[in-house]
Structure formats: structure tokens, C-alpha cells
Design a protein around this motif. Structure first.
Motif, PDB file in Angstrom:
ATOM      1  N   ARG A 448     -20.278 -22.291  37.326  1.00  0.00           N
ATOM      2  CA  ARG A 448     -21.455 -21.760  38.025  1.00  0.00           C
ATOM      3  C   ARG A 448     -22.074 -20.604  37.245  1.00  0.00           C
ATOM      4  N   ASN A 449     -21.233 -19.729  36.712  1.00  0.00           N
ATOM      5  CA  ASN A 449     -21.754 -18.616  35.913  1.00  0.00           C
ATOM      6  C   ASN A 449     -22.436 -19.137  34.650  1.00  0.00           C
ATOM      7  N   ALA A 450     -21.834 -20.181  34.022  1.00  0.00           N
ATOM      8  CA  ALA A 450     -22.410 -20.748  32.794  1.00  0.00           C
ATOM      9  C   ALA A 450     -23.779 -21.345  33.097  1.00  0.00           C
ATOM     10  N   ARG A 452     -25.778 -20.507  35.500  1.00  0.00           N
ATOM     11  CA  ARG A 452     -26.709 -19.410  35.778  1.00  0.00           C
ATOM     12  C   ARG A 452     -27.161 -18.743  34.466  1.00  0.00           C
ATOM     13  N   ALA A 453     -26.192 -18.582  33.529  1.00  0.00           N
ATOM     14  CA  ALA A 453     -26.525 -17.962  32.235  1.00  0.00           C
ATOM     15  C   ALA A 453     -27.539 -18.830  31.484  1.00  0.00           C
ATOM     16  N   CYS A 454     -27.376 -20.165  31.568  1.00  0.00           N
ATOM     17  CA  CYS A 454     -28.322 -21.071  30.904  1.00  0.00           C
ATOM     18  C   CYS A 454     -29.695 -20.943  31.555  1.00  0.00           C
ATOM     19  N   VAL A 484     -27.471 -16.684  28.317  1.00  0.00           N
ATOM     20  CA  VAL A 484     -27.928 -15.321  27.974  1.00  0.00           C
ATOM     21  C   VAL A 484     -26.942 -14.506  27.128  1.00  0.00           C
ATOM     22  N   GLY A 485     -25.680 -14.911  27.109  1.00  0.00           N
ATOM     23  CA  GLY A 485     -24.691 -14.149  26.328  1.00  0.00           C
ATOM     24  C   GLY A 485     -24.329 -12.838  27.023  1.00  0.00           C
ATOM     25  N   ILE A 486     -23.439 -12.088  26.388  1.00  0.00           N
ATOM     26  CA  ILE A 486     -22.938 -10.857  27.028  1.00  0.00           C
ATOM     27  C   ILE A 486     -22.964  -9.702  26.028  1.00  0.00           C
ATOM     28  N   ALA A 487     -23.470  -8.557  26.477  1.00  0.00           N
ATOM     29  CA  ALA A 487     -23.495  -7.362  25.619  1.00  0.00           C
ATOM     30  C   ALA A 487     -22.066  -6.878  25.395  1.00  0.00           C
ATOM     31  N   CYS A 493     -15.589  -4.758  30.787  1.00  0.00           N
ATOM     32  CA  CYS A 493     -15.399  -4.590  32.231  1.00  0.00           C
ATOM     33  C   CYS A 493     -15.756  -5.841  33.019  1.00  0.00           C
ATOM     34  N   ILE A 494     -15.905  -6.938  32.295  1.00  0.00           N
ATOM     35  CA  ILE A 494     -16.424  -8.129  32.978  1.00  0.00           C
ATOM     36  C   ILE A 494     -15.488  -8.671  34.058  1.00  0.00           C
ATOM     37  N   PHE A 495     -14.180  -8.397  33.903  1.00  0.00           N
ATOM     38  CA  PHE A 495     -13.224  -8.890  34.915  1.00  0.00           C
ATOM     39  C   PHE A 495     -12.928  -7.843  35.991  1.00  0.00           C
ATOM     40  N   GLY A 498     -16.161  -6.045  41.280  1.00  0.00           N
ATOM     41  CA  GLY A 498     -17.491  -5.532  41.574  1.00  0.00           C
ATOM     42  C   GLY A 498     -18.451  -5.511  40.391  1.00  0.00           C
ATOM     43  N   PHE A 499     -17.993  -5.935  39.186  1.00  0.00           N
ATOM     44  CA  PHE A 499     -18.922  -5.909  38.046  1.00  0.00           C
ATOM     45  C   PHE A 499     -19.883  -7.092  38.151  1.00  0.00           C
ATOM     46  N   THR A 500     -21.162  -6.794  38.177  1.00  0.00           N
ATOM     47  CA  THR A 500     -22.157  -7.870  38.212  1.00  0.00           C
ATOM     48  C   THR A 500     -23.438  -7.393  37.547  1.00  0.00           C
ATOM     49  N   THR A 501     -24.188  -8.334  36.959  1.00  0.00           N
ATOM     50  CA  THR A 501     -25.500  -7.961  36.420  1.00  0.00           C
ATOM     51  C   THR A 501     -26.591  -8.690  37.207  1.00  0.00           C
ATOM     52  N   GLY A 507     -19.849  -9.713  41.915  1.00  0.00           N
ATOM     53  CA  GLY A 507     -18.843  -9.317  40.924  1.00  0.00           C
ATOM     54  C   GLY A 507     -17.416  -9.552  41.400  1.00  0.00           C
ATOM     55  N   PHE A 508     -17.207 -10.619  42.176  1.00  0.00           N
ATOM     56  CA  PHE A 508     -15.852 -10.917  42.654  1.00  0.00           C
ATOM     57  C   PHE A 508     -15.258 -12.146  41.977  1.00  0.00           C
ATOM     58  N   GLY A 509     -16.160 -13.052  41.539  1.00  0.00           N
ATOM     59  CA  GLY A 509     -15.680 -14.337  41.026  1.00  0.00           C
ATOM     60  C   GLY A 509     -14.710 -14.191  39.872  1.00  0.00           C
ATOM     61  N   LEU A 510     -15.129 -13.504  38.810  1.00  0.00           N
ATOM     62  CA  LEU A 510     -14.268 -13.383  37.629  1.00  0.00           C
ATOM     63  C   LEU A 510     -13.037 -12.546  37.950  1.00  0.00           C
ATOM     64  N   HIS A 511     -13.239 -11.504  38.754  1.00  0.00           N
ATOM     65  CA  HIS A 511     -12.107 -10.633  39.101  1.00  0.00           C
ATOM     66  C   HIS A 511     -11.035 -11.416  39.856  1.00  0.00           C
ATOM     67  N   SER A 512     -11.479 -12.186  40.893  1.00  0.00           N
ATOM     68  CA  SER A 512     -10.465 -12.921  41.658  1.00  0.00           C
ATOM     69  C   SER A 512      -9.894 -14.040  40.807  1.00  0.00           C
ATOM     70  N   GLY A 534     -24.955 -16.938  24.013  1.00  0.00           N
ATOM     71  CA  GLY A 534     -24.016 -17.730  24.810  1.00  0.00           C
ATOM     72  C   GLY A 534     -22.681 -17.030  25.026  1.00  0.00           C
ATOM     73  N   ALA A 535     -21.820 -17.706  25.764  1.00  0.00           N
ATOM     74  CA  ALA A 535     -20.502 -17.102  26.071  1.00  0.00           C
ATOM     75  C   ALA A 535     -19.473 -18.193  26.276  1.00  0.00           C
ATOM     76  N   THR A 536     -18.208 -17.804  26.074  1.00  0.00           N
ATOM     77  CA  THR A 536     -17.108 -18.732  26.363  1.00  0.00           C
ATOM     78  C   THR A 536     -16.103 -18.006  27.251  1.00  0.00           C
TER      79      THR A 536
HETATM   80  P1  ADP Z   1     -21.232 -12.510  40.103  1.00  0.00           P
HETATM   81  O1  ADP Z   1     -21.496 -13.917  39.723  1.00  0.00           O
HETATM   82  O2  ADP Z   1     -21.281 -12.256  41.572  1.00  0.00           O
HETATM   83  O3  ADP Z   1     -22.033 -11.521  39.321  1.00  0.00           O
HETATM   84  P2  ADP Z   1     -18.780 -12.835  38.587  1.00  0.00           P
HETATM   85  O4  ADP Z   1     -17.523 -12.056  38.644  1.00  0.00           O
HETATM   86  O5  ADP Z   1     -18.626 -14.306  38.673  1.00  0.00           O
HETATM   87  O6  ADP Z   1     -19.695 -12.255  39.750  1.00  0.00           O
HETATM   88  O7  ADP Z   1     -19.533 -12.462  37.248  1.00  0.00           O
HETATM   89  C1  ADP Z   1     -19.672 -11.132  36.895  1.00  0.00           C
HETATM   90  C2  ADP Z   1     -20.716 -10.932  35.828  1.00  0.00           C
HETATM   91  O8  ADP Z   1     -20.264 -11.487  34.602  1.00  0.00           O
HETATM   92  C3  ADP Z   1     -22.024 -11.614  36.065  1.00  0.00           C
HETATM   93  O9  ADP Z   1     -22.882 -10.831  36.894  1.00  0.00           O
HETATM   94  C4  ADP Z   1     -22.588 -11.745  34.660  1.00  0.00           C
HETATM   95  O10 ADP Z   1     -23.192 -10.546  34.244  1.00  0.00           O
HETATM   96  C5  ADP Z   1     -21.357 -11.899  33.807  1.00  0.00           C
HETATM   97  N1  ADP Z   1     -21.143 -13.314  33.416  1.00  0.00           N
HETATM   98  C6  ADP Z   1     -20.269 -14.164  33.965  1.00  0.00           C
HETATM   99  N2  ADP Z   1     -20.318 -15.358  33.325  1.00  0.00           N
HETATM  100  C7  ADP Z   1     -21.237 -15.238  32.366  1.00  0.00           C
HETATM  101  C8  ADP Z   1     -21.780 -16.137  31.370  1.00  0.00           C
HETATM  102  N3  ADP Z   1     -21.333 -17.396  31.245  1.00  0.00           N
HETATM  103  N4  ADP Z   1     -22.730 -15.667  30.533  1.00  0.00           N
HETATM  104  C9  ADP Z   1     -23.184 -14.393  30.661  1.00  0.00           C
HETATM  105  N5  ADP Z   1     -22.732 -13.497  31.571  1.00  0.00           N
HETATM  106  C10 ADP Z   1     -21.776 -13.917  32.412  1.00  0.00           C
END
Ligand code: ADP
Length: 561
Positions: A448-450, A452-454, A484-487, A493-495, A498-501, A507-512, A534-536
């Protein structure tokens, strides 16, 4: 034998005997006449003068008093004090004189006591001086004074009791701690140190230690004189003589009320922190459940919409038209089939309709299957939350390919709608023993995150690739996108909770997901070359649950590359 007469032959009275007895004394004996001149002395005095020539001469006619009065050195005042006392005795002002004083000797400064008395011999008044070295006693006294001062000065309360446990003395700190002055406690038994608040086991332990002549140490709750409650850290040690009989008890006490209060406050605080963290943990779990259920509900929604569309646009209604036509000609069906043009087209129409309905049914069955899986997944997420306290859920052997297929199918509708192309690259990996729903939860979130990033990248060619590789005793799932990739600063702090952009993100999905991976003995990992590139996201899991070794990031980097 008449009183007062002595047998002249008695050995104890011969001049030689008396001389020898005098010489054997450890005291220095000097006899002076009334002018202060030395008349006689014993061997101890002789030895002293030989070793300490500054003490004067013993030659006949030497005046002892003048020697004292002309003495030099730091102890001159003491020595002159001796001369003054002797003169007072000679003058009859004092019947006798006893004086403690210091003298500098060859072995350093020493303490002496001088006893001066008068006696008459052959009608002459003579003065006898006896000097005893009391340096050892003085040293002990000084030591005692020091100890006493130290006891008085220490911040611990100290009390000394006799063998009957009656208090003999206590220091000031003891009075400050208990509120009782020394006078108020001297004579009382040590038992007053224990009060109604003292734990009976402690009272027993103190009594046992005293009977066994052992040390007791313990923390005692008691009342001060003013009724305030205080904690004291008490040690009672018996002091025994050479025969092992108790001569004294020494009690040392320290007021630990402040420490005890701090401990209680700390315990309360700790309990509160545990409670708050438990609540926070529950809130986190609840949010993560909602998040994950929300993810699956999206797919449920898509599947239901598709099903609804299909039902609405179903060709099944055409069957009703056929039925109506046949009913209209029910009275003359043979005529209808031989004469009516429409009847001739009817078999072909029915055949096509049947084909269509079969395809429609198959598609709907597929959607229903996806729906069922989604509902199952929701059920399991909820069940997982209910069994949150348990470390791990039910594990089963699943093929990594099936896990990937299920994760994709649960998002399939949304990939179609957003024109995201999903490819898989699944190496021949053996089944993994995992909690399937935890893995799906992680993979669905990655997908789902991938997606959304696309979408957010705004590009036309949106790609997601899912790779699966075996790396030793581990299996690695990697979800890559060209979004969109990640800075770099966000990678760290991506995991975090509460981290979200995202504006609508939590910001719960990756953490949980990271927590779930950890519970399975695995790890999650992220790689991105930077914004726009992009991101992996990778999930590494041990092939067998329970065989969790430390995470091997080699596998992750291989697949992420
Ligand atoms: P949320 O989707 O609610 O923001 P997540 O924990 O799933 O919570 O993701 C946290 C943050 O990680 C996202 O807001 C986004 O900034 C970044 N992220 C996650 N997956 C990707 C991705 N594939 N490409 C770019 N950024 C990502």
C-alpha cells in the motif's frame, strides 16, 4: 614480739635487700634534702640520666630543684611546675604533691606522674620523689578522647549499652535522630529502640542475635519522641571479653526515612509509568489494528463495489426476456418455433448468454473469494490484537509465493484503478514457518505504501516489484517501487511510532510491521537512493519459527540492490 620492733636478721629489712628492691622498681626514685640537693637515687633514675644527660647530673651536691628551674626546651613550663610543687612541700605548704607533666626524653616526649612526699631520717627532713612513666596510659586516654569525639561527631547515631542492655551513653546524632536527649535514654534498655511499629520478625531477629552474640542489621520502623514515624537502619554489635562474655552492646543507627520515602515514591511512579505505558501500548495496538483493518477494508470495499457493478450490469436479466417471450407463445410453442424469426435466433442467444453468465459467475466467485480472504484477514488481525499479550500467534508452514499472491490479491483492485504494474520475482524458496497474518499485515502495508509512493510521484509508468529470496536459514521479501523515494534523514526514523509524511497518515503501519517482524524473530529494513528514486522495503524472516538467530542484513542488502 613487741610492737614496732623488727627482727634485725629478717632478710626483708636488710639495707642490701631494701636497696635491691628500690633498684628493681620501674619508677625513678630520687631523695632530696631540704635545700633540693640530691641525697640518693635508684638504678632506674640512674639509667634515665645516663640515657638523657639533659635531665641533669647525679653528682653529689647537685641541686635537683635548680636543675628543674633552669631547664630548657618546650616542656620547660611542665618541669618548672614540678619544681614549684616540691618547694611547696619543702616549705610545708603542701603535705604532698602529685603532678602529671611532660618531659622530652631520648625516646621523644613522654608523660610522667611525679609523687612528692616528705619523710624524716636521722632527724633530717628528706623529700622523696617518685616518677612513673604514664605515656602508655596517656596515649590510651587520648585515643579514647578521640574515639569519643569521633562518636560525637559522626552523623550516625551511636549508643553504648551494658550487658544488661541498659544504655550507658549515646551521641548527639542519636538524640537528633530519635528526639531523646542522652539523659532521657541513659539507664533505659535498648528495647525502646523497637516500637509498636517494628516488624515482629525483626524484634525476634534482634533477640536471637543478642542471645547468639552476633551482629544484627536491619531496617526498623519506629516513633520519634514527638510521635513522628521514622525509619532507621540499625546495627547492634556485641562486644565480648576474652572469655566471650558480653561486656557491651554498640548500636549504630542511621535515619533512612528520606530514602524510604524516595523509594516509595519511586515505586509509585514506576507503577504509574508501567500503567501509562500499558495504556499507551494498548492505544498503539488499537491504532495499529485499526490501521491494518483499514487497509484490508479498502480492498473489501473495492471487491464489494466490483461485485455490485457486476450484479447491476449482469446479463442475467436477458433470461427473463427469453422467459417472457416463451410465456407469450405458451399456447402455440410449436408454431412460434416454426414461424417466428426470433425463435430461430433463440438457441444461439441462449448459448451466448450461458457463456456470459458462466464467465460472470466465475469472476464473481473470484471477487467473493478475495472478499472472504479479506474478511478472514480482518478476523485474524482482531484475534491477533486480542492475544496481544502472547508473544507469538499460531504459526504454520506457508509458501512465500502464496503469501505474496495473497498480499497482492488483497490490494489488486487498487493497483488496477491506479494503473500500477505489479511484477513478482520469486525464487524457489521453501515454505516458511510463520504467523501468516503477521506476514500479510507487513507485506500489505509495504504494498500500500509503495502504491501510494508511485501515485505521489505523478509518473505515468508506476512499477512495483516483489522479490523473494532465500538467504541461508532466512527468507527475504523485498517490495521495490519507482515512487517518490525517501530523503536520507527520514530513513533513520521511518520505523518510529507516529512517523508519517502523509497528510492523512498515522505512521503506525511500518512501526507495527517492525514490531511484528521482531516478534517473529525477523527484521524489516529500508533502502532508498533518495527523493524521486524509489524505495525498497524488506522483511527478513527465519525459515523456522523458534530458530531465531540474529538478523542477517546481508540477505536484505543483496535483495535490495
Ligand atoms: P502512514 O502510511 O500512515 O504514513 P507508515 O508507517 O506505513 O504510516 O509509513 C510511514 C511513512 O513512511 C510514510 O508516511 C512515508 O513517508 C514513508 N514511506 C513508507 N513507504 C514508503 C515508500 N514506499 N516510498 C516512500 N516513502 C515511504
Amino acid at each position: 614480739m613487741p610492737a614496732g620492733s623488727r627482727p634485725s636478721a629478717a632478710p626483708g629489712t636488710s639495707p642490701d635487700f631494701l636497696r635491691a628492691a628500690l633498684d628493681s622498681l620501674t619508677s625513678e626514685i630520687v631523695i632530696l634534702d631540704e635545700s633540693g640537693a640530691i641525697v640518693s637515687f635508684n638504678a632506674t633514675r640512674e639509667r634515665f640520666v645516663r640515657d638523657n644527660p639533659q635531665a641533669g647530673s647525679l653528682l653529689p651536691g647537685v641541686n635537683y630543684l635548680e636543675g628543674c628551674e633552669s631547664a630548657q626546651g618546650e616542656c620547660v613550663a611542665d618541669v618548672r611546675g614540678v619544681a614549684r610543687g616540691i618547694r611547696a612541700v619543702i616549705a610545708g605548704e603542701l603535705p604532698e604533691f602529685h603532678h602529671e607533666y611532660r618531659r622530652d626524653t631520648a625516646s621523644g616526649r613522654r608523660w610522667f606522674i611525679m609523687h612528692v612526699t616528705v619523710f624524716t631520717h636521722d632527724g633530717k627532713r628528706l623529700i622523696s620523689l617518685a616518677q612513673v612513666d604514664i605515656t602508655a596510659r596517656k596515649r590510651v586516654e587520648a585515643q579514647l578522647r578521640l574515639t569519643d569525639r569521633a562518636i560525637k561527631a559522626v552523623s550516625q547515631g551511636v549508643l553504648i549499652a551494658g550487658p544488661d542492655q541498659r544504655i550507658l551513653t549515646a551521641n548527639q546524632a542519636f538524640s537528633i535522630i530519635t528526639g531523646y536527649s542522652e539523659e532521657e535514654i541513659v539507664g533505659r534498655t535498648c528495647r525502646f529502640l523497637q516500637g509498636p511499629l517494628t516488624d515482629p520478625k525483626t524484634v525476634e531477629a534482634i533477640a536471637r542475635a543478642q542471645v547468639n552474640r552476633e551482629d544484627f542489621s536491619g531496617e526498623i520502623l519506629n516513633y520519634r519522641k514527638d510521635g513522628a514515624v521514622f525509619w532507621n537502619d540499625l546495627t547492634i554489635s556485641p562486644v565480648c571479653d576474652e572469655e566471650g562474655a558480653v561486656t557491651h552492646f554498640i548500636g549504630v543507627t542511621r535515619d533512612i526515612t528520606a530514602r524510604k520515602q524516595a523509594e516509595t515514591e519511586f515505586e509509585n511512579l514506576n507503577r504509574r509509568i508501567v500503567e501509562v505505558s500499558r495504556q499507551a501500548g494498548m492505544a498503539e495496538v488499537a491504532t495499529s489494528v485499526l490501521h491494518n483493518v483499514g487497509n484490508v477494508l479498502n480492498s473489501v470495499n473495492v471487491a464489494t463495489t466490483l461485485l455490485g457493478d457486476r450484479v447491476r450490469t449482469s446479463k442475467a436479466g436477458n433470461l427473463a426476456k427469453v422467459a417472457a417471450l416463451l410465456r407469450d407463445h405458451a399456447t402455440d410453442l410449436p408454431g412460434f418455433f416454426t414461424r417466428d424469426e426470433r425463435a430461430r435466433h433463440l438457441p444461439g442467444f441462449l448459448e451466448k448468454l450461458a457463456e456470459h453468465l458462466v464467465a460472470e459467475q466465475r469472476a464473481m466467485a473470484g471477487e467473493i473469494d478475495t472478499l472472504r480472504k479479506n474478511v478472514d484477514h480482518i478476523k485474524d488481525i482482531v484475534a491477533m490484537q486480542q492475544s496481544y499479550a502472547k508473544v507469538s500467534g499460531v504459526t504454520e508452514f506457508v509458501s512465500p509465493a502464496d503469501l505474496v499472491k495473497d498480499a497482492i490479491s488483497m490490494n489488486a483492485g487498487s493497483f488496477d484503478r491506479h494503473s500500477v504494474e505489479v511484477t513478482t520475482d520469486i525464487a524457489d524458496a521453501p515454505s516458511v514457518e510463520v504467523d501468516k497474518h503477521k506476514v500479510l499485515q507487513i507485506l500489505i502495508n509495504f504494498l500500500r505504501n509503495a502504491k501510494r509512493a508511485c501515485d505521489d510521484s505523478g509518473r505515468a509508468d508506476k512499477h512495483i516489484t516483489i522479490r523473494v529470496r532465500q538467504a541461508g536459514e532466512k527468507v527475504v521479501f523485498a517490495v521495490s517501487d519507482n515512487g517518490v523515494g525517501i530523503a536520507p534523514e527520514n530513513l533513520k526514523c521511518i520505523f518510529s511510532h507516529g512517523f508519517t509524511t502523509k497528510k492523512d497518515g498515522h505512521g503506525f503501519g511500518l512501526h507495527s510491521g517492525a514490531n511484528a517482524a521482531k516478534e517473529m524473530g525477523g527484521t524489516v529494513c529500508v533502502h532508498s537512493e533518495g527523493p524521486g528514486l524509489g524505495a525498497t522495503f524488506s522483511l527478513e524472516l527465519p525459515l523456522r519459527s523458534g530458530a531465531h538467530g540474529p538478523a542477517d542484513h546481508k540477505g536484505l542488502s543483496q535483495i535490495a540492490a
